[in-house]
Design an enzyme around this catalytic site. Sequence first.
Site, PDB file in Angstrom:
ATOM      1  N   GLU A 271       1.147  -1.682  -0.050  1.00  0.00           N
ATOM      2  CA  GLU A 271      -0.139   0.290   0.047  1.00  0.00           C
ATOM      3  C   GLU A 271       0.851   1.179   0.464  1.00  0.00           C
ATOM      4  O   GLU A 271       0.608   2.264   0.465  1.00  0.00           O
ATOM      5  CB  GLU A 271      -0.819   0.083   1.150  1.00  0.00           C
ATOM      6  N   ASN A 272       2.188   1.012  -0.696  1.00  0.00           N
ATOM      7  CA  ASN A 272       3.069   2.580  -0.439  1.00  0.00           C
ATOM      8  C   ASN A 272       2.216   4.325  -0.999  1.00  0.00           C
ATOM      9  O   ASN A 272       1.541   3.657  -2.075  1.00  0.00           O
ATOM     10  CB  ASN A 272       3.509   2.349  -1.913  1.00  0.00           C
ATOM     11  N   GLU A 305      -5.911  -2.584  -0.457  1.00  0.00           N
ATOM     12  CA  GLU A 305      -4.457  -1.728  -0.594  1.00  0.00           C
ATOM     13  C   GLU A 305      -5.013  -0.311  -0.444  1.00  0.00           C
ATOM     14  O   GLU A 305      -4.192   0.785  -0.179  1.00  0.00           O
ATOM     15  CB  GLU A 305      -3.773  -2.169  -1.182  1.00  0.00           C
TER      16      GLU A 305
HETATM   17  N1  TRP Z   1       0.776  -4.717   3.744  1.00  0.00           N
HETATM   18  C1  TRP Z   1       0.634  -5.158   2.518  1.00  0.00           C
HETATM   19  C2  TRP Z   1      -0.406  -6.054   2.725  1.00  0.00           C
HETATM   20  O1  TRP Z   1      -1.301  -5.104   2.714  1.00  0.00           O
HETATM   21  C3  TRP Z   1       1.966  -6.622   2.949  1.00  0.00           C
HETATM   22  C4  TRP Z   1       2.982  -6.995   2.552  1.00  0.00           C
HETATM   23  C5  TRP Z   1       2.970  -6.975   0.979  1.00  0.00           C
HETATM   24  C6  TRP Z   1       4.241  -7.224   3.205  1.00  0.00           C
HETATM   25  N2  TRP Z   1       4.568  -7.030   0.907  1.00  0.00           N
HETATM   26  C7  TRP Z   1       5.065  -7.402   2.283  1.00  0.00           C
HETATM   27  C8  TRP Z   1       4.893  -7.606   4.381  1.00  0.00           C
HETATM   28  C9  TRP Z   1       6.449  -7.273   1.824  1.00  0.00           C
HETATM   29  C10 TRP Z   1       6.174  -7.872   4.298  1.00  0.00           C
HETATM   30  C11 TRP Z   1       7.018  -8.182   3.848  1.00  0.00           C
HETATM   31  O2  TRP Z   1      -1.220  -6.237   3.793  1.00  0.00           O
HETATM   32 ZN    ZN Z   2      -2.830  -4.660   3.949  1.00  0.00          ZN
END
Ligand code: TRP
Ligand code: ZN
Length: 883
Positions: A271-272, A305
Amino acid sequence: MRTDTGQIVHLADYRPTDFVLERVDLTFELDPQATRLESRLIFHRREGVDASAPLVLDGDELVLTELRLDQNEMPASQYDLSPDQLVIRDLPGSEPFEVTVITTINPEANTQLMGLYRTNGVYCTQCEAEGFRRITYFPDRPDVLAPYTVTIIADKAANPVLLSNGNFLGGGNYDEGRHFAAWFDPFPKPSYLFALVAGDLGVVEDTFITMSEREVALKIYVEHGKEDRAAYAMDALKRSMKWDEEVFGREYDLNIFMIVAVSDFNMGAMENKGLNVFNDKYVLADPETATDQDYANIEAIIAHEYFHNWTGNRITCRDWFQLCLKEGLTVYRDHEFSADQRSRAVKRIAEVRHLKAEQFQEDGGPLAHPVRPTAYREINNFYTTTVYEKGSEVTRMIATILGKDGFKKGMDLYFERHDGEAATVEDFVKSFEDANSVDLKQFSLWYHQAGTPLVTASGIYDAVAKTFTLSLEQMIPATPGQSTKQPMHIPLSYALIQDNGALLDAPKVSGGQVTGDVLHLTEKAQVFVFENVPTRPVLSLNRSFSAPINLDFKQSTEDLVRIARHDTDLFARWQALTDLALPNLLQAAKDAREGKAISCDPVFISTLLEAAADEALEPAFRAQALALPSEADIARELGSNIDPDAIHKGRQAILKAIAESGQSVFERLFNTMKPEGAFSPDAASAGKRALRNSALGYLAYVTGGTERAAKAFADADNMTDMVQALTVLAHRFPEDAATAEALATFVKRFENNPLVLDKWFALQATIPGGDTLNRVNALMEHPLYVATNPNRVRSLVGSLAFANPTAFNRADGEGYRLLGAQVTQIDPRNPQLAARLLTAMRSWRALDASRADHARAALLEIDRAPKLSTDVRDLIERMLKDS
Ligand code: TRP
Ligand code: ZN
């Protein structure tokens, strides 16, 4: 807080940083092997912090090229440097100062897919949880928030597209065939939300007008030639944006929202801020190549996201112990979105199936942990189904307890109080308490106590007093590090169904708190008495799965049939059908193990077929009813001394009995359940396909099964039907010539489409029986197998380990050894992928003694590998503890 050393991090040790980061200014000069990054950071010492405290920056395998303080080269005596840390001393007392860190990075050598890496010639980043420290020395923790300016310089021909977070500032030509682009993200964010993408990509564009009538540019970047396959994702994005405005009152905040699809990615998506990066599996779809499940996943993950923009980005996490604050809440939001877009009941059934298969299994084994843990050794190992899915269930229970309006009030207060902050689970809960003037102290145990509560229920009807007495008792099993537990607040939705099938309307209840149709179980043992109940009622309990518990409630077949026929809660009807199926499946497994004949209760079969044929029910629901509890579900019910072969054999016999009784029903469904007109991925059409394909699956157990499946494969005009027919062929008739021919036709037709090839590998890896291990070994040598692509590895090795109980648990232990070899081979390249695969062994202790011995030996063999990542080491140790 260094976490890459294998040391344990404790929640209790949290303290804010000594220095406040004010601004971040990054300039990347991209090069495949030697990218130069100049990072300018403005800090000031936090008030009250000792003047001698040094600035400590995190790193991970970094190479420092240059270091400056207020633009002057820093003397070597002023800092201590290692690849994992940079410590700077003698910094100003309270005045802001600028640290310039220049690092040189090799994206092409980055096989971990964390930090800056290359995928199919595209530069891409993944920074959650601790990937930013692989790019530059930085206070890489989620409570350090700052606005970022990012300038990207790169060869123009190779990288026409240069993207980062925030709004586009401008760009232009640079020197020697290079160009640049500058981005500014005004919303303070932690480093894990940073992203950069550069390369030669195609784009699909659209716009969205927000509720305050601002125009937002929407762009989805994909590989050239795949633009047409991004249409559904774009549609899902616009629906998500609208839904978040309507249901949560949340408006998008930047001028532009971008999604990039990449083919090498460790997880689903990220979700950047303003620049989501996706595993292309969750973006690309068209009828020829995507199944209905693919469409549903795309819709859910695009929404997930996007929803993070408020729950995760605008309000982020104070530390990684608070991960469920963004993930559990955001999963709850995406579940609600999908429920509103599709059929709420069918969505709930699918969620609960998934929760029980994954989270209940995790909760019952050596990797069990609370939704909000208090210690970790490797944060990557805590992106778990407990944090995500149980976290979502906990949020759902808050909504159930407070009601729709109370939940909304709490959410609004949470956004109002914490926008722009890094918050905690306590902040979240307090918002609901304060907005509703309630005390959620006992409820909060759901965040802190691991283990799936077991609720035992029994009811007695008194025909003279016209009362129905319900006794409830709760027990929370011991889990690693938590031997004793407090009683929790468990909200249980209920109905009393009368003889005529009608629900008793709002009966008077005593014995505890009751709100609407929800009983609040708060004591260890509690008795609820319902008054003025004219005849013996049938109790339907935990409707809609209002609490994530195991329920032990002995109900007669007749009572379950009444619920299956009459409850107004469709989920409860599905649950009753499942409860009718389970004893038959358990008995069949037992009989198979003892070499006895297997039989099936005709009342269960007729009730199931009645639901399957019921035109008043939506086809997707009927398909869910026909999908009996899986072999893994049966194993979980058994709990210990598990023999996967017996479970499989017993279940097959039950399926055959249902197929024989229901042949005419299944033939009719197969012939009639074809959606009209051109392909559409909508839920109603998907439901019809699901029911028709379910019928095809049952018909494989009666004469003519092979021919029918082969014809269905040949006739298929969409990927859902094609994959289902091919799966029936491969799983039921693996040695048949028709199967070999269909597999060959399929791989030839789709040899240039990686996402479809993944399906081809997966459906072969899930063919039941021990011989599949040989097939999987052969497929690893197939020219189309790509051992470096996470999706491909998951489709072959992951499918075998997670979705093929009989092959993976082959009695000679060869399945465990195969997985162990893969884990040790993958670990040095990509620890996250290796660790994720290894979790397939999390329930090894529940196996029968001989299999458990083989499993332990395989784990010990991994343990002996000369060098293991922290990720794999942490899992191995937790899985072997006390053995
Ligand atoms: N935050 C991401 C989600 O939407 C999860 C995630 C994506 C992630 N790439 C990652 C977590 C790499 C750890 C490492 O849930
Ligand atoms: Zn998430």
